[in-house]
Design a protein around this motif. Structure first.
Motif, PDB file in Angstrom:
ATOM      1  N   PRO A   1      -2.560  66.977  20.801  1.00  0.00           N
ATOM      2  CA  PRO A   1      -1.762  67.867  19.944  1.00  0.00           C
ATOM      3  C   PRO A   1      -2.586  68.485  18.810  1.00  0.00           C
ATOM      4  N   GLU A   2      -3.388  67.691  18.134  1.00  0.00           N
ATOM      5  CA  GLU A   2      -4.224  68.226  17.048  1.00  0.00           C
ATOM      6  C   GLU A   2      -5.346  69.087  17.609  1.00  0.00           C
ATOM      7  N   LEU A   3      -5.914  68.668  18.736  1.00  0.00           N
ATOM      8  CA  LEU A   3      -6.985  69.445  19.360  1.00  0.00           C
ATOM      9  C   LEU A   3      -6.512  70.858  19.673  1.00  0.00           C
ATOM     10  N   PHE A   4      -5.347  70.973  20.316  1.00  0.00           N
ATOM     11  CA  PHE A   4      -4.868  72.292  20.715  1.00  0.00           C
ATOM     12  C   PHE A   4      -4.162  73.028  19.579  1.00  0.00           C
ATOM     13  N   ARG A   5      -3.810  72.325  18.511  1.00  0.00           N
ATOM     14  CA  ARG A   5      -3.321  73.022  17.324  1.00  0.00           C
ATOM     15  C   ARG A   5      -4.464  73.805  16.700  1.00  0.00           C
ATOM     16  N   ARG A   6      -5.641  73.191  16.666  1.00  0.00           N
ATOM     17  CA  ARG A   6      -6.807  73.861  16.078  1.00  0.00           C
ATOM     18  C   ARG A   6      -7.409  74.899  17.018  1.00  0.00           C
ATOM     19  N   TRP A   7      -7.468  74.571  18.308  1.00  0.00           N
ATOM     20  CA  TRP A   7      -8.127  75.445  19.284  1.00  0.00           C
ATOM     21  C   TRP A   7      -7.209  75.609  20.492  1.00  0.00           C
ATOM     22  N   PRO A   8      -6.212  76.479  20.407  1.00  0.00           N
ATOM     23  CA  PRO A   8      -5.169  76.568  21.440  1.00  0.00           C
ATOM     24  C   PRO A   8      -5.565  77.316  22.710  1.00  0.00           C
ATOM     25  N   THR A   9      -6.660  78.056  22.675  1.00  0.00           N
ATOM     26  CA  THR A   9      -7.037  78.904  23.813  1.00  0.00           C
ATOM     27  C   THR A   9      -8.503  78.681  24.170  1.00  0.00           C
TER      28      THR A   9
END
Length: 220
Positions: free
Chosen positions: A59-67
């Motif tokens: 969740p935090e990983l893709f909050r920061r880098w979603p694409t």
């Protein structure tokens, strides 16, 4: 003792699949994801780590880098800070960034959907590619053999003992004896079963719905 025929192995393998399908039906992917890109990264991170641990950091990983574009612009050190609770987090962080960069540079920002192209991505082997093809694109080219699938395949003696330490060989053994129609559900159903019943250290043979056909059952 005469060597078991492939026909006997095939019949047992099909019976395992039929029983587990009746028990579970379709099983959803255990890794949280909303896109092929996020699934690639999540499976990449799951090597020698539980799915639950991966689901705690993504969740935090893709909050920061979603694409792919966002992750491609990150540094491995930045990603490592977010996923540091995972095993081998430094190499996984590097592979995640490099995979995102290749998705951008070689595949136009879209996750490829062939085995050959997926396995070009850093950190992506055949197991990861099988999961992504199956779950994200509905393409069934093989069976993702992780620790659980490997364990059940060998306890059911569907693969020679000499292949126990080589999941890719175990996969090939399963592909030879199982009709294609069964390949899609093996990974998730067998994982579910091994987590509930056929664990590594304390299998619940007394509760096992496969005990009557299991060559490794107590007393056999």
């Amino acid at each position: 003792m005469p060597r078991e025929t492939n026909a006997a192995k095939r019949a047992r393998a099909i019976e395992v699949c039929e029983r587990l399908n009746r028990r579970y039906g379709p099983v959803e992917c255990f890794l949280d994801h909303v896109s092929p890109f996020r699934l690639v990264i999540s499976v990449l991170l799951s090597a020698q780590t539980t799915d639950a641990q991966v689901n705690r950091v993504t969740p935090e990983l893709f909050r920061r880098w979603p694409t792919p574009a966002a992750l491609a612009a990150a540094t491995p050190e930045q990603v490592a800070e977010v996923i540091h609770s995972l095993g081998f987090y430094k190499s996984k962080a590097r592979h995640a960034v490099e995979a995102a960069q290749m998705i951008m540079s070689d595949f136009g920002g879209e996750v490829p959907h062939t085995m050959a192209e997926l396995t070009k991505l850093p950190g992506v082997g055949r197991k990861t590619a099988n999961i992504v093809l199956n779950v994200s694109f509905g393409i069934v080219e093989g069976i993702a053999v992780d620790t659980h699938v490997n364990r059940l395949a060998h306890r059911m003696k569907l693969s020679p003992k000499t292949h126990e330490a080589e999941p890719l060989k175990t996969e090939q053994d399963l592909l030879k004896i199982l009709p294609h129609e069964y390949w899609r559900d093996v990974n998730h159903q067998w994982i579910q079963f091994c987590r509930e019943i056929c664990s590594a250290k304390a299998p619940k043979c007394g509760e096992c719905p496969l005990v009557d056909i299991c060559p490794s059952a107590p007393g056999k």
